[in-house]
Structure formats: structure tokens, C-alpha cells
Scaffold this active site. Sequence first.
Site, short mmCIF file in Angstrom:
data_model
loop_
_atom_site.label_atom_id
_atom_site.label_comp_id
_atom_site.label_asym_id
_atom_site.label_seq_id
_atom_site.Cartn_x
_atom_site.Cartn_y
_atom_site.Cartn_z
N ASP A 97 0.83 -1.21 0.00
CA ASP A 97 0.00 0.00 0.00
C ASP A 97 0.86 1.26 0.00
O ASP A 97 2.04 1.21 0.35
CB ASP A 97 -0.98 0.00 1.19
N ASN B 89 -7.72 -0.31 13.36
CA ASN B 89 -9.16 -0.43 13.07
C ASN B 89 -9.46 -1.73 12.32
O ASN B 89 -10.52 -1.87 11.72
CB ASN B 89 -9.64 0.77 12.24
N HIS C 235 -7.75 -2.85 9.76
CA HIS C 235 -7.40 -2.85 8.33
C HIS C 235 -6.27 -3.83 8.05
O HIS C 235 -5.46 -4.16 8.92
CB HIS C 235 -7.09 -1.44 7.81
N GLU D 146 -9.67 -0.69 4.36
CA GLU D 146 -10.29 -0.11 5.54
C GLU D 146 -11.64 -0.79 5.80
O GLU D 146 -12.16 -1.49 4.91
CB GLU D 146 -10.51 1.39 5.30
P1 PGA Z 1 1.83 -1.14 12.76
O1 PGA Z 1 0.79 -1.10 11.57
O2 PGA Z 1 2.69 -2.32 12.50
O3 PGA Z 1 2.62 0.15 12.67
O4 PGA Z 1 1.05 -1.26 14.03
C1 PGA Z 1 0.09 -2.26 11.26
C2 PGA Z 1 -0.85 -2.04 10.11
O5 PGA Z 1 -1.51 -0.99 10.06
O6 PGA Z 1 -0.95 -2.94 9.28
#
Ligand code: PGA
Length: 254
Positions: free
Chosen positions: A76, A145, A147, A152
Site C-alpha cells: 500500500d 481499526n 485494516h 479499511e
Molecule cells: P503497525 O501497523 O505495525 O505500525 O502497528 C500495522 C498495520 O496498520 O498494518
Amino acid sequence: MLQEDDVGSYSIRVVESYDEMSQAAADIVQQTVEAAPGAAITVPTGQTPLGMYEELVRRVKAGTLDLNKTHIFLLDEYLGQGRDDEASLTRWLYESFLTPAGIPAEHIHEVPSTAADPEGAAAAFEVELADLGGLELAVVGLGPNGHVAFNEPGSPPDSRTRIVELAPESRQQSSAYWEGEAAIPERAMTMGLGTILSAKRIVLIVSGDSKAEILRRSLEEEPTLDVPASWLQNVGDRLEVIVDREAASGLTGV
Ligand code: PGA
């Protein structure tokens, strides 16, 4: 490792520490690239995979791991941003993994977030991946959240690479990645949830108690559009969850 158990048909491994999680994920990357040289894999950005990257780079430098044939597809990126920008997930991956691991440029498949025709380029990205046989392995993290990549809440489980609106939680999470006031765009391009769910092997890595509740919802509630990671339950034994004790603290099934 504390425990290995079957919950439904995926496997979940609860480990003692972040380092142990990182080693276990690096082991799976290594097994995959050794069993299927030239295959396509995807790996995430964010804080969670940094230990895995450190370990993979250490193995490459020690001469015990060869990533020269592996194709890496990025997951992404913010729309309109690319690796020359300060706030860029592509840049993050180059700095933490692709450059120190010496991945050949022709094997790096960036999300085409700066293309003049982003929709067309997103479709071409899917074709590029399909031409390599799809994903042999997807290592993914879990967003606050729920995702997966930037799929999302509301993302259909059969979605493909596309442009999405970022949720407020994701923009907040992103702004914490860069010091200062790096502007986080409102939109992003993400590999599709369906693209990820089609991988031959999926590894979900999660660390820390701030993720305990969303991990519980992802694994122990019915799959729902509200929690994109909950669709991972449907892939059966293609999914391996590797979590530290803190992240697992809300789970009743382990
Ligand atoms: P993070 O992000 O490893 O910084 O917690 C995880 C994600 O959003 O996939």
C-alpha cells in the site's frame, strides 16, 4: 514458543516476545523463498515487521538467505506519494528492507500510486502479480481499526488493488510514523483484500496489548465488513497467526 493450537482451521502461535515473533515470521519467509525461488511475496510496512526485516537482512548479509530471485510486491501507499516523498510507505520499505537486503530493482513491484492513470495502473499491477502465479506468501500486519494493508472497514473481501479513502484512525496512525508534520493524503492505493486472501500462505503478525481487542474481534467474531482482518478466518489453514502474549491477551480460544 508457548503454545501452538488450532482455532478453527488456521493456526495460531503465541510467542513470548516481539523478537520471537520476528524470528518466526522470518523463518516462514525463508522457507517460502527456498521452496519457490522466483515466486512473488508481499510484506507489510509499519512498526510490527521491523524486527522481521532486521532478521532477514541479517541472514542475507550472513550469506544464509538468498532473496535475489524473489519478487516483492508492495502492499500500500498514499495516493500521489512515492519513494521520493518524506511520508511514503514505499520509501519506508526501501529503507528498512529492500535496500539493505539488496533486492534487485527489477524484482520490486511498487504500488503504482503516482501513475498518471492510477486505476489502469492498479489493474496492471494485478496482472503483473497474476503473471508470476499470484502471491506465494503474504505477510500482513493488523491495523488499529482492523485494516489489512489499506483495506479499511467496508472493504469487500473480494476487492482488488484500487484507490481507497483512508479512515481517520489510519491517517492518525500514519502521522505518528513520521516526525514533524508530514501531510498524510486522504486517499491511498492498496493491494486488494481479495488479492491478499488469495495468497497460498498468509502470515498475520501482531504485537502489543494495544492490538489485543482488535485481534480478538478479527479472530473470534463473525467475519464482517466492519473488521477487514476478520475475513482472514475464511482462508482456513493457509493462515498462520503469530502473536506475542500481549496481543493474544484478549483471545479466549488460546
Ligand atoms: P503497525 O501497523 O505495525 O505500525 O502497528 C500495522 C498495520 O496498520 O498494518
